[in-house]
Design a protein around this motif. Structure first.
Motif, PDB file in Angstrom:
ATOM      1  N   ALA A  26       0.848  -1.199   0.000  1.00 24.75           N
ATOM      2  CA  ALA A  26       0.000   0.000   0.000  1.00 24.75           C
ATOM      3  C   ALA A  26       0.876   1.239   0.000  1.00 24.75           C
ATOM      4  O   ALA A  26       2.100   1.154   0.125  1.00 24.75           O
ATOM      5  CB  ALA A  26      -0.922  -0.013   1.215  1.00 24.75           C
ATOM      6  N   ARG A  27       0.228   2.416  -0.109  1.00 29.50           N
ATOM      7  CA  ARG A  27       0.966   3.685  -0.179  1.00 29.50           C
ATOM      8  C   ARG A  27       1.413   4.188   1.191  1.00 29.50           C
ATOM      9  O   ARG A  27       2.273   5.064   1.277  1.00 29.50           O
ATOM     10  CB  ARG A  27       0.098   4.757  -0.835  1.00 29.50           C
ATOM     11  N   ALA A  38      -2.841   2.643   5.104  1.00 33.33           N
ATOM     12  CA  ALA A  38      -3.514   1.964   3.992  1.00 33.33           C
ATOM     13  C   ALA A  38      -3.201   0.471   4.005  1.00 33.33           C
ATOM     14  O   ALA A  38      -4.049  -0.345   3.626  1.00 33.33           O
ATOM     15  CB  ALA A  38      -3.077   2.587   2.668  1.00 33.33           C
ATOM     16  N   LEU A  39      -2.002   0.102   4.461  1.00 39.32           N
ATOM     17  CA  LEU A  39      -1.644  -1.313   4.533  1.00 39.32           C
ATOM     18  C   LEU A  39      -2.529  -2.035   5.548  1.00 39.32           C
ATOM     19  O   LEU A  39      -3.026  -3.136   5.290  1.00 39.32           O
ATOM     20  CB  LEU A  39      -0.166  -1.450   4.910  1.00 39.32           C
ATOM     21  N   GLN A  51      -5.974  -2.394   4.157  1.00 40.17           N
ATOM     22  CA  GLN A  51      -6.058  -3.456   3.156  1.00 40.17           C
ATOM     23  C   GLN A  51      -6.119  -4.822   3.824  1.00 40.17           C
ATOM     24  O   GLN A  51      -6.858  -5.715   3.386  1.00 40.17           O
ATOM     25  CB  GLN A  51      -4.856  -3.398   2.210  1.00 40.17           C
TER      26      GLN A  51
END
Length: 416
Positions: free
Chosen positions: A54-55, A59-60, A63
């Motif tokens: 992820a960015r 975000a990781l 996800q």
């Protein structure tokens, strides 16, 4: 309407322009191809890796949470999920890997990522963005092992083709087959065999790296590894590289049995002091591998004295499995022969900068003539200075292109 009558449809198209500019094209109906689902690769291990990226760290974790919900809502197999994550997802900066054998491991790993808890099945990290600054490093003798390259010959066409080209180039100078000796224990113990074989493997591995999109911005080679570096840089063509490695390794048989080499876990000045302290002052510094790794070479009896001294004082030392003292005065008896047999080579300016381990700096590769390759065998290997020069030029990523890593410690020491 165009009736096919069982034959593919074809049309001829002609275009006539001013001043005789004519073009003629035949267009044919494409054959019918039955579309079949792409087969998944065969499972060779019960252990799977589920990849996420992820960015940002936030975000990781998000996800991981979404994937956890998707796993619970579907009956897709753990292997299919791993396959899809590996082949159909973007590769972004922040990454995590869950390793396990089934859906239970995947669920627990995703919960750990989402909840920011440590878990032995989870590895997290960030990937640096690397653009154009990669150095290929080629070691000298010592990376070889019986059977090296044989699996790649069967699975990687680029590697296999380059090996065939190397075999053809070597055939003029050797009486053995490259492919036959890869698995020959006795043959790979001969210097005049193992050096050309290692050269071919390294050159072919470099071709494989390039086929996967990894192009070097610099190359450097340790001792005989510099012959492979010169070929990869474009300084020598394959025929000249084969001549140098085959004829030079054959010539060293004249000094076999007269000496040897020892690796010390010391910097170069400490190594010199250790040699003097042991009373083995006839030895020479053969290679500067890193700030804490030095190779000394010379008469076998003096190396025995040095090893005994190191053992008594707890200094890390090991003998290199070689029975001659390259990069010392022992090599000087080979000078005239090497200048003669290597005279036909035609070095040129390479396409990739080559950092010489003879001079310790970037080199005009058109000077890599017979005299240079004698110096490469006679002079101290300036690997640490050459590595430092690559760093100073802005490169921070080093790939050791060999069948087994032997220079990684020295490079890491210099990086640190």
């Amino acid at each position: 309407p165009w009736v096919e009558n069982g034959h593919p449809r074809r049309a001829g198209v002609s275009s006539f322009g001013i001043s005789g500019t004519n073009a003629h094209t035949i267009i044919e109906q494409a054959p019918h191809v039955e579309q079949r689902p792409r087969a998944l690769p065969a499972a060779e291990s019960p252990v799977l890796a589920w990849l996420l990226s992820a960015r940002s760290p936030q975000a990781l974790r998000a996800q991981a949470g979404r994937l956890r919900q998707a796993v619970d809502a579907t009956d897709t197999s753990a292997r299919d999920i791993a396959y899809s994550l590996a082949t159909h997802r973007a590769r972004l900066e922040y990454r995590a890997v869950v390793v396990g054998t089934g859906l239970a491991d995947l669920r627990d790993g995703l919960d750990a990522i989402d909840g920011r808890r440590p878990d032995p099945r989870v590895v997290e990290g960030s990937a640096a963005t690397v653009r154009d600054r990669v150095a290929f490093v080629f070691p000298g003798q010592g990376a070889q092992w019986v059977g090296m390259g044989t699996e790649l010959l069967a699975t990687e066409p680029v590697f296999a083709e380059r090996m065939r080209e190397c075999a053809a180039a070597l055939a003029e100078y050797v009486e053995w087959s490259l492919f036959d000796v890869l698995g020959d224990v006795a043959a790979l113990q001969r210097d005049d065999v193992v050096q050309p074989v290692s050269w071919a493997v390294m050159v072919s591995l470099a071709a494989l790296w390039r086929a996967h999109g990894v192009t070097p911005s610099a190359v450097l080679g340790h001792s005989q590894g510099e012959i492979a570096a010169a070929v990869v840089a474009g300084a020598l063509d394959l025929a000249d590289g084969a001549r140098v490695v085959a004829l030079r390794s054959r010539a060293t048989r004249a000094i076999a049995g007269r000496g040897g080499m020892v690796v010390l876990g010391l910097g170069v000045e400490q190594a010199r002091e250790r040699v003097e302290l042991a009373g083995a002052t006839g030895l020479s510094v053969a290679a500067r591998n890193g700030p804490g790794t030095t190779v000394v070479a010379g008469d076998a009896v003096l190396l025995d004295v040095l090893l005994a001294s190191c053992e008594a004082d707890g200094v890390r030392a090991r003998r290199v499995p070689i029975d001659y003292a390259s990069h010392t005065g022992h090599v000087e008896v080979l000078r005239e022969e090497l200048l003669r047999v290597l005279a036909p080579i035609r070095p040129r300016r390479g396409e990739v900068p080559l950092f010489s381990t003879v001079t310790g700096e970037v080199l005009d590769t058109s000077t890599m003539d017979a005299r240079y390759w004698y110096d490469n065998l006679r002079e101290t290997v300036a690997f640490e200075p050459a590595t430092a020069a690559v760093l100073a030029a802005g490169t921070r990523v080093f790939i050791e292109v060999s069948s087994h890593p032997v220079l990684t410690v020295g490079v890491q020491e210099t990086l640190e």
